[in-house]
Design an enzyme around this catalytic site. Sequence first.
Site, PDB file in Angstrom:
ATOM      1  N   LYS A 193       0.830  -1.214   0.000  1.00  0.00           N
ATOM      2  CA  LYS A 193       0.000   0.000   0.000  1.00  0.00           C
ATOM      3  C   LYS A 193       0.858   1.256   0.000  1.00  0.00           C
ATOM      4  CE  LYS A 193      -3.859  -2.254   2.361  1.00  0.00           C
ATOM      5  NZ  LYS A 193      -4.560  -2.467   3.646  1.00  0.00           N
ATOM      6  N   GLN A 237      -5.147  -1.993   9.445  1.00  0.00           N
ATOM      7  CA  GLN A 237      -4.847  -3.313   8.893  1.00  0.00           C
ATOM      8  C   GLN A 237      -5.384  -4.402   9.814  1.00  0.00           C
ATOM      9  OE1 GLN A 237      -3.447  -3.888   5.846  1.00  0.00           O
ATOM     10  NE2 GLN A 237      -4.015  -6.013   6.256  1.00  0.00           N
ATOM     11  N   ASP A 260     -11.718   1.869   3.530  1.00  0.00           N
ATOM     12  CA  ASP A 260     -11.777   0.406   3.460  1.00  0.00           C
ATOM     13  C   ASP A 260     -13.210  -0.109   3.439  1.00  0.00           C
ATOM     14  OD1 ASP A 260      -9.929  -1.504   2.994  1.00  0.00           O
ATOM     15  OD2 ASP A 260      -9.089  -1.542   5.012  1.00  0.00           O
TER      16      ASP A 260
END
Length: 400
Positions: A193, A237, A260
């Site tokens: 990322k 994450q 996300d």
Amino acid sequence: GSVVRFTSMTFPGVSLRMGRSGVCLLTFCVVSSFTLQEATHEVPLGHTLASKRTAWGNRNPSSLLERTTHAMMAFAPPLLFCRPSTRERCPDRFVPPLNQGPEDGPGDSHRLSNKDKRAVSRIKRCSNLMSSMQGNVEAVQNKIIDGKAMAQEVRNEVKELASHLTKEHGERPGLAVIIVGTRTDSQVYVRNKVKACEECGIHSVKLELPEETSEQELIQRVRDLNSDPSIHGILVQLPLPAHVDEAMVLDEISLSKDVDGFHPLNIGLLAMRTREPSALPCTPSAVMEMLSRSGVDVAGRAVCVIGRSDIVGMPLSLLLLHSDATVQILHSRSTPEQLEAACRSSDIVIAAAGTPGLVKGAWIKPGAVVVDVAINAVDDPSKKRGYRLVGDVEFDAAPE
């Protein structure tokens, strides 16, 4: 009866043989995704394939052999065959081997009638069509979706958009990523990322926190990013350590910065057919993008999703349903028999369970599309980092 001597006519896919016993044998090998080793049918002397075709047309072909023969008869016009001993008495009705011309035989005894020439031409076209279909099937079966090439295309598009936003607003888009602990797969995701952000001209912030970070401390970091005007998107994450409540942390992310798509409101909107979330989960969106760019239409297709996580399995299933796919979800409690049956019957198999070798190559049916989402670290001393990354599907066996 037994055939002692043959006079044969052979062309790709079909062999017509005539024996002394006065029985014409039709032997053909079907060229398709399956192999039919040999089939023999008897045609009495003086009969034509037209009469044989009529006989087949009155039946309901059930076996593979019957269905194939029925299809072949549909392409074949009348052909007449006679005993080798009588070819001098009926030269116009004798059909010689395709590789034998008039100059190869005794004059007029090998002359083809116009009707027989048309018959040979039609059956050759049928054989060529079947060979072409086989070539197409093999091409589809052996095609590898180049995810790296597609990712580069997307990055180029994002780079242009990011540059446009910077010029319009005088500010670079900003993305913050929070990672807790040292999970190998999570480290790979975050590293990629950050690299992608740099390539696309996006301002990135990476917060690496130790495994023992408390839930309250993590929540405070999220709140700080919520109030930072230079950050437009926040990624936490997953998975988080066991002592941290993921739901509590995700709830703290501002809805406008939940890139996300894991906020409960975004997931709820995704589950509704008439509403749209502010953001979609990235990995499920990537799978849908790969299928679309590969020319795979999921509408009406049987899709098997292996995995029910909040990160991939569940949101991906919802996206597939929105695209009119017929979705079957399997998970860690599904039996091996259920997994195998689902894979064998699916047009599209998407693996996201996180178990190396979970999906056997033999389970994939010919022509199916396979997307392996999982990233599993397997110990490998020969590699620089001491491990190698594999998916859930037996990659080497799947194309076979």
